[in-house]
Motif scaffolding. Structure first.
Motif, PDB file in Angstrom:
ATOM      1  N   LEU A   1      -7.654   5.169  -3.119  1.00 44.25           N
ATOM      2  CA  LEU A   1      -8.201   4.694  -4.198  1.00 44.25           C
ATOM      3  C   LEU A   1      -9.148   5.478  -4.982  1.00 44.25           C
ATOM      4  CD1 LEU A   1      -7.957   0.788  -3.879  1.00 44.25           C
ATOM      5  CD2 LEU A   1      -6.308   2.328  -5.099  1.00 44.25           C
ATOM      6  N   LYS A   2     -10.127   5.835  -4.157  1.00 42.57           N
ATOM      7  CA  LYS A   2     -11.460   6.652  -4.584  1.00 42.57           C
ATOM      8  C   LYS A   2     -10.930   8.187  -5.152  1.00 42.57           C
ATOM      9  CE  LYS A   2     -14.653   4.468  -1.494  1.00 42.57           C
ATOM     10  NZ  LYS A   2     -15.567   4.601  -0.437  1.00 42.57           N
TER      11      LYS A   2
ATOM     12  N   ILE B   1      -1.152   8.141  -6.866  1.00 42.26           N
ATOM     13  CA  ILE B   1      -2.103   8.313  -5.738  1.00 42.26           C
ATOM     14  C   ILE B   1      -1.318   9.210  -4.688  1.00 42.26           C
ATOM     15  CG2 ILE B   1      -3.154   7.215  -3.853  1.00 42.26           C
ATOM     16  CD1 ILE B   1      -4.123   5.144  -5.666  1.00 42.26           C
TER      17      ILE B   1
ATOM     18  N   TYR C   1      -6.492   3.111   2.448  1.00 42.46           N
ATOM     19  CA  TYR C   1      -6.189   2.843   1.232  1.00 42.46           C
ATOM     20  C   TYR C   1      -7.553   2.991   0.330  1.00 42.46           C
ATOM     21  CZ  TYR C   1      -3.356   0.853  -2.477  1.00 42.46           C
ATOM     22  OH  TYR C   1      -2.681   0.571  -3.650  1.00 42.46           O
ATOM     23  N   ASP C   2      -8.341   2.404   0.680  1.00 44.47           N
ATOM     24  CA  ASP C   2      -9.767   2.433  -0.185  1.00 44.47           C
ATOM     25  C   ASP C   2     -10.122   3.685  -0.565  1.00 44.47           C
ATOM     26  OD1 ASP C   2      -9.912  -0.521  -0.115  1.00 44.47           O
ATOM     27  OD2 ASP C   2     -11.330  -0.650   1.619  1.00 44.47           O
TER      28      ASP C   2
ATOM     29  N   ALA D   1       0.472   3.623 -10.725  1.00 44.38           N
ATOM     30  CA  ALA D   1      -0.831   3.751 -10.022  1.00 44.38           C
ATOM     31  C   ALA D   1      -0.622   4.369  -8.504  1.00 44.38           C
ATOM     32  CB  ALA D   1      -1.548   2.623  -9.758  1.00 44.38           C
ATOM     33  N   ARG D   2       0.074   3.641  -7.842  1.00 42.36           N
ATOM     34  CA  ARG D   2       0.532   4.013  -6.349  1.00 42.36           C
ATOM     35  C   ARG D   2       1.182   5.455  -6.496  1.00 42.36           C
ATOM     36  NH1 ARG D   2       1.290  -1.548  -4.644  1.00 42.36           N
ATOM     37  NH2 ARG D   2       3.592  -1.141  -4.594  1.00 42.36           N
TER      38      ARG D   2
ATOM     39  N   GLN E   1       0.486  -1.398   0.191  1.00 46.47           N
ATOM     40  CA  GLN E   1       0.084  -0.175  -0.005  1.00 46.47           C
ATOM     41  C   GLN E   1       0.626   1.350   0.114  1.00 46.47           C
ATOM     42  OE1 GLN E   1      -2.789  -0.066   3.267  1.00 46.47           O
ATOM     43  NE2 GLN E   1      -3.701  -1.956   2.604  1.00 46.47           N
TER      44      GLN E   1
ATOM     45  N   GLU F   1      -8.990   7.424  -8.427  1.00 45.73           N
ATOM     46  CA  GLU F   1     -10.134   7.655  -9.511  1.00 45.73           C
ATOM     47  C   GLU F   1     -10.581   9.089  -9.976  1.00 45.73           C
ATOM     48  OE1 GLU F   1     -12.672   4.696  -7.842  1.00 45.73           O
ATOM     49  OE2 GLU F   1     -11.430   2.866  -8.219  1.00 45.73           O
TER      50      GLU F   1
ATOM     51  N   ARG G   1       2.659   4.568  -1.183  1.00 45.87           N
ATOM     52  CA  ARG G   1       2.118   5.602  -1.847  1.00 45.87           C
ATOM     53  C   ARG G   1       3.330   6.377  -2.073  1.00 45.87           C
ATOM     54  NH1 ARG G   1      -1.184   5.012   2.147  1.00 45.87           N
ATOM     55  NH2 ARG G   1      -0.791   6.924   3.021  1.00 45.87           N
TER      56      ARG G   1
END
Length: 274
Positions: A184-185, A225, A180-181, A221-222, A73, A188, A75
């Motif tokens: 992720l939002k 974020i 983390y969830d 991706a990470r 996880q 997105e 970042r």
């Protein structure tokens, strides 16, 4: 000195004084976060900050926090990176906060500040941090990102999520998975903005600058974020805390407020804005 209660209770000063006097480069063998070093004298800290060959900020080597990010996880962002990668990515976003550009924002900042303060309730208690500090900061962040105005409160929410102590009863998230969830939002949401800016001519906002820069256009991706989260926290947390803390400092030190009042001819509008 990794105990967060020292800072919540404002009892950290004697310990740092002792470290600077007796053991300025101190090794702590055991803590809730594992072993770590404390460097507490200015010149030593300055040397560490500039010696990238010896001291690393890289996520792969532990990053910049006493606590490690959970495996899988992480970042990554340019604050968790060494030169030359750090330099190239930081240079991408630096122009937006250059003094000359901030000067261009001054009329807008003053107008928004006046509007928020003029709308405050009179003769009743209100929450300064929420009503003023958070709101004004959200407005400026939304401007810097060219973020949808109606969703700007998401920026302070994501900032709170990113820095939350998940073990605290009043935290906005209560586990690393929950954090983390939410991140992720955030990713997105910003990916949609990013893709639209990448397909359009460059503009002077943070998302477009990142999307068009050679150093940042292909973030994984990470790292994507982590970079967006870093910019939100950097623009939100410090600013709203400075506004609230600055007012508190003036209230607790009224003689300083009187000095401001006495010199208001040199600082137009400052007193009325405070």
């Amino acid at each position: 000195v990794s105990n967060p209660h020292l800072y919540q209770d404002d009892t950290w000063r004697p310990l740092f004084e002792k470290l600077r006097r007796d053991d300025p480069v101190h090794y702590c063998e055991a803590s809730p976060f594992g072993p770590y070093w404390s460097v507490t004298r200015y010149d030593d800290i300055f040397a560490v900050e500039l010696d990238h060959a010896t001291y690393s900020s890289s996520s792969e080597l532990g990053g910049i926090q006493v606590a490690d990010q959970p495996k899988g996880q992480e970042r990554t962002s340019f604050i968790r990176m060494d030169p030359p990668g750090h330099t190239a990515q930081r240079r991408t976003v630096a122009p937006i906060v250059a003094p000359s550009n901030l000067a261009n924002f001054e009329p807008l900042i003053r107008k928004r500040t006046s509007d928020v303060l003029d709308a405050l309730p009179r003769n009743e208690t209100f929450d300064w941090a929420e009503t003023i500090s958070t709101d004004l900061t959200n407005m400026m962040l939304a401007t810097l990102f060219d973020f949808p105005w109606e969703d700007r409160m998401k920026l302070s929410w994501w900032s709170d999520v990113a820095i939350a102590n998940v073990d605290s009863p009043d935290a906005v998230v209560h586990s690393e998975d929950e954090r983390y969830d939410e991140m992720l939002k955030m990713g997105e949401y910003f990916r949609r903005l990013w893709d639209a800016r990448a397909d359009a001519p460059p503009t002077f906002d943070l998302v477009s600058m990142l999307a068009h820069s050679e150093a940042t256009r292909n973030l994984q991706a990470r790292e994507f974020i982590g970079t967006i989260g870093l910019l939100i926290v950097g623009g939100n947390d410090t600013t709203r805390n400075s506004m609230s803390g600055g007012l508190m400092a003036l209230v607790e030190n009224p003689e300083q407020f009187e000095l401001v009042r006495a010199r208001r001819d040199l600082i137009p509008n400052l007193v009325s804005e405070i």
